[in-house]
Design a protein around this motif. Structure first.
Motif, mmCIF file in Angstrom:
data_model
loop_
_atom_site.group_PDB
_atom_site.id
_atom_site.type_symbol
_atom_site.label_atom_id
_atom_site.label_comp_id
_atom_site.label_asym_id
_atom_site.label_seq_id
_atom_site.Cartn_x
_atom_site.Cartn_y
_atom_site.Cartn_z
ATOM 1 N N GLY A 165 0.778 -1.232 0.000
ATOM 2 C CA GLY A 165 0.000 0.000 0.000
ATOM 3 C C GLY A 165 0.803 1.272 0.000
ATOM 4 N N VAL A 166 2.116 1.162 -0.109
ATOM 5 C CA VAL A 166 2.979 2.344 -0.037
ATOM 6 C C VAL A 166 3.335 2.857 -1.429
ATOM 7 C CG1 VAL A 166 5.204 3.236 0.791
ATOM 8 C CG2 VAL A 166 3.923 1.585 2.165
ATOM 9 N N PHE A 167 3.537 1.934 -2.352
ATOM 10 C CA PHE A 167 4.000 2.292 -3.693
ATOM 11 C C PHE A 167 2.828 2.813 -4.534
ATOM 12 C CE2 PHE A 167 6.253 1.624 -7.739
ATOM 13 C CZ PHE A 167 7.525 2.023 -7.379
ATOM 14 N N PHE A 168 2.260 3.923 -4.082
ATOM 15 C CA PHE A 168 1.053 4.463 -4.702
ATOM 16 C C PHE A 168 1.258 5.919 -5.084
ATOM 17 C CE2 PHE A 168 -3.362 2.538 -4.148
ATOM 18 C CZ PHE A 168 -2.921 1.240 -4.305
ATOM 19 N N ASN A 169 0.570 6.347 -6.133
ATOM 20 C CA ASN A 169 0.414 7.771 -6.441
ATOM 21 C C ASN A 169 -0.903 7.908 -7.192
ATOM 22 O OD1 ASN A 169 0.905 7.153 -9.242
ATOM 23 N ND2 ASN A 169 3.110 7.183 -8.797
ATOM 24 N N ASP A 170 -1.305 9.125 -7.529
ATOM 25 C CA ASP A 170 -2.601 9.336 -8.178
ATOM 26 C C ASP A 170 -2.687 8.632 -9.528
ATOM 27 O OD1 ASP A 170 -3.471 10.808 -6.038
ATOM 28 O OD2 ASP A 170 -3.003 12.758 -6.924
ATOM 29 N N SER A 171 -1.561 8.561 -10.237
ATOM 30 C CA SER A 171 -1.542 7.892 -11.537
ATOM 31 C C SER A 171 -1.821 6.399 -11.385
ATOM 32 C CB SER A 171 -0.186 8.109 -12.210
ATOM 33 O OG SER A 171 -0.087 7.363 -13.405
ATOM 34 N N ILE A 172 -1.171 5.779 -10.400
ATOM 35 C CA ILE A 172 -1.391 4.352 -10.147
ATOM 36 C C ILE A 172 -2.827 4.104 -9.718
ATOM 37 C CG2 ILE A 172 -0.844 2.488 -8.527
ATOM 38 C CD1 ILE A 172 2.062 3.258 -8.725
ATOM 39 N N LEU A 173 -3.369 4.993 -8.893
ATOM 40 C CA LEU A 173 -4.752 4.860 -8.434
ATOM 41 C C LEU A 173 -5.720 4.838 -9.616
ATOM 42 C CD1 LEU A 173 -6.697 4.775 -5.993
ATOM 43 C CD2 LEU A 173 -6.745 7.268 -6.089
ATOM 44 N N LYS A 174 -5.549 5.753 -10.555
ATOM 45 C CA LYS A 174 -6.421 5.813 -11.737
ATOM 46 C C LYS A 174 -6.287 4.539 -12.574
ATOM 47 C CE LYS A 174 -6.388 10.865 -12.154
ATOM 48 N NZ LYS A 174 -5.944 12.019 -12.987
ATOM 49 N N LYS A 175 -5.064 4.043 -12.682
ATOM 50 C CA LYS A 175 -4.835 2.836 -13.473
ATOM 51 C C LYS A 175 -5.467 1.608 -12.817
ATOM 52 C CE LYS A 175 -0.566 4.373 -15.713
ATOM 53 N NZ LYS A 175 0.908 4.176 -15.826
ATOM 54 N N ALA A 203 -0.446 3.323 3.948
ATOM 55 C CA ALA A 203 -1.413 2.340 3.470
ATOM 56 C C ALA A 203 -2.844 2.808 3.741
ATOM 57 C CB ALA A 203 -1.159 0.988 4.132
ATOM 58 N N GLN A 204 -3.102 3.329 4.930
ATOM 59 C CA GLN A 204 -4.448 3.805 5.271
ATOM 60 C C GLN A 204 -4.911 4.887 4.307
ATOM 61 O OE1 GLN A 204 -5.282 4.646 9.546
ATOM 62 N NE2 GLN A 204 -3.260 3.765 9.892
ATOM 63 N N LYS A 205 -4.051 5.861 4.050
ATOM 64 C CA LYS A 205 -4.405 6.967 3.152
ATOM 65 C C LYS A 205 -4.741 6.456 1.758
ATOM 66 C CE LYS A 205 -1.453 10.297 5.565
ATOM 67 N NZ LYS A 205 -0.198 11.105 5.478
ATOM 68 N N ASN A 206 -3.937 5.527 1.265
ATOM 69 C CA ASN A 206 -4.149 5.023 -0.089
ATOM 70 C C ASN A 206 -5.365 4.107 -0.183
ATOM 71 O OD1 ASN A 206 -1.954 6.366 -1.316
ATOM 72 N ND2 ASN A 206 -0.524 4.861 -0.466
ATOM 73 N N ILE A 207 -5.656 3.378 0.892
ATOM 74 C CA ILE A 207 -6.872 2.556 0.921
ATOM 75 C C ILE A 207 -8.109 3.447 0.815
ATOM 76 C CG2 ILE A 207 -8.320 1.125 2.415
ATOM 77 C CD1 ILE A 207 -5.734 -0.163 3.467
ATOM 78 N N ILE A 208 -8.129 4.505 1.587
ATOM 79 C CA ILE A 208 -9.281 5.424 1.575
ATOM 80 C C ILE A 208 -9.439 6.064 0.202
ATOM 81 C CG2 ILE A 208 -10.164 7.598 2.508
ATOM 82 C CD1 ILE A 208 -8.949 6.774 5.208
ATOM 83 N N LYS A 209 -8.326 6.464 -0.426
ATOM 84 C CA LYS A 209 -8.387 7.037 -1.773
ATOM 85 C C LYS A 209 -8.982 6.040 -2.765
ATOM 86 C CE LYS A 209 -4.454 10.249 -1.586
ATOM 87 N NZ LYS A 209 -3.109 10.536 -2.151
ATOM 88 N N LEU A 210 -8.552 4.793 -2.654
ATOM 89 C CA LEU A 210 -9.044 3.761 -3.567
ATOM 90 C C LEU A 210 -10.524 3.489 -3.348
ATOM 91 C CD1 LEU A 210 -8.605 1.605 -5.717
ATOM 92 C CD2 LEU A 210 -7.768 0.062 -3.929
ATOM 93 N N LEU A 211 -10.945 3.413 -2.100
ATOM 94 C CA LEU A 211 -12.353 3.157 -1.797
ATOM 95 C C LEU A 211 -13.249 4.268 -2.337
ATOM 96 C CD1 LEU A 211 -11.984 1.878 1.872
ATOM 97 C CD2 LEU A 211 -12.688 0.514 -0.094
#
Length: 323
Positions: free
Chosen positions: A102-112, A141-149
């Motif tokens: 859950g760390v290797f994330f950015n907005d581009s990866i989220l969209k993909k 990880a928490q921040k990126n999980i919430i973004k994904l949800l």
């Protein structure tokens, strides 16, 4: 219902399916973290990415497979072609899942991730605290999980928190369940710590583990979130209830591992092995022999007959630990 009964009877009498329907592929062993609970440095794996041309050839050999897990002993989002890999699998009509820190994330990866139609993603977390004795970066990880949800379309991808049962760590488990329910996580999956390579890792006793899992399941029902621990339950609904009643028999009373009944692992070189915990126990190579034939290969048969001996001290999926 028919499929559930068929698999249940198959496991009870250990009648193998014609071929595995779940394949895990070791697409990379490079990672951006160095967690002391991870045995990758002790498994003798090479730290590199799988070549894309090799991956394509492997997928072409996996006709009839239902589910592919794109995770080895590394961080899948570090692979430069991870989304091409997901797309290739999806075009063949295969369900795809992976596990990330859950760390290797950015907005581009989220969209993909959203556009990739990835079916399921698991986040490794052991606490809601920012610091972790295991090396997880839980805050990221928490921040990126919430973004994904917030960004996902409907129920895809299904989001799971994957955590381990630690000695005196039950409150962290209960907090994760409550937090997961609050933010909209689909599932919390609990697993055992692997102590084979690090005896300093401590986990609950048998009695403590059972008590934690019982409480976790009750809390999950109260909070409206699915809680699962593969050593105690499998599937959903009637399949889960059948397993609770027959789990010792379904494991053939400790003779066979639950995991290896419908599953194989394919390493960086295309070698088919029985388990992610045996990444160098080569049965044959998927580019040289059909998966169905490898599944019934003499060496695979020998492994099944001697798997408790071959797997040594591993009890991550072994019912004997519960007896």
């Amino acid at each position: 219902m028919i499929a559930v009964l068929k698999e249940t009877l198959g496991r009870l009498f250990y009648i193998l399916p014609s071929m595995p329907d779940q394949v895990q592929i070791e697409i990379t062993n490079q990672c951006n973290l160095d967690c002391n609970m991870c045995p990758r440095e002790d498994l003798g794996v090479e730290f590199k990415h799988m070549r894309m041309d090799l991956f394509k050839r492997i997928i072409d050999c996996l006709n009839g497979v239902r589910l592919i897990t794109l995770t080895g002993w590394g961080e899948p989002f570090m692979h430069p072609h991870i989304f091409d890999m997901i797309e290739i699998c999806k075009k063949k009509g295969i369900e795809v899942q992976l596990t990330t820190n859950g760390v290797f994330f950015n907005d581009s990866i989220l969209k993909k991730i959203i556009s990739s139609e990835l079916d399921s993603i698991s986040f490794s977390m052991d606490s809601l605290n920012g610091s972790s004795k295991f090396g997880h970066k839980n805050n990221d990880a928490q921040k990126n999980i919430i973004k994904l949800l917030k960004a996902r379309n409907g129920c895809k991808p299904k989001v799971t928190i994957q955590s381990t049962l630690q000695k005196n760590g039950e409150e962290e488990i209960y907090n994760l369940i409550q937090w997961g329910s609050y933010v909209g996580i689909d599932r919390v999956n609990l697993g055992r710590l692997d102590q084979r390579f690090n005896e300093k890792l401590t986990r609950p006793s048998r009695e403590e583990e059972k008590e934690i899992v019982i409480k976790a399941n009750k809390l999950g029902k109260k909070c409206g979130i699915e809680v699962d621990c593969i050593h105690y339950s499998v599937g959903k609904g009637i399949q889960k209830e059948i397993y609770k009643i027959l789990k010792n028999a379904l494991h053939c009373f400790g003779k066979y591992c639950l995991k290896t009944y419908t599953y194989v692992y394919i390493n960086l070189y295309g070698d088919v092995t029985p388990c992610c915990g045996l990444p160098r126990y080569k049965i044959d190579n998927i580019l040289q022999k059909e998966l169905k034939d490898i599944w019934h290969d003499k060496k695979f048969i020998e492994f099944r007959e001697k798997q408790t001996e071959i797997c040594g001290k591993c009890d991550l999926w072994n019912i004997k630990y519960l007896s």
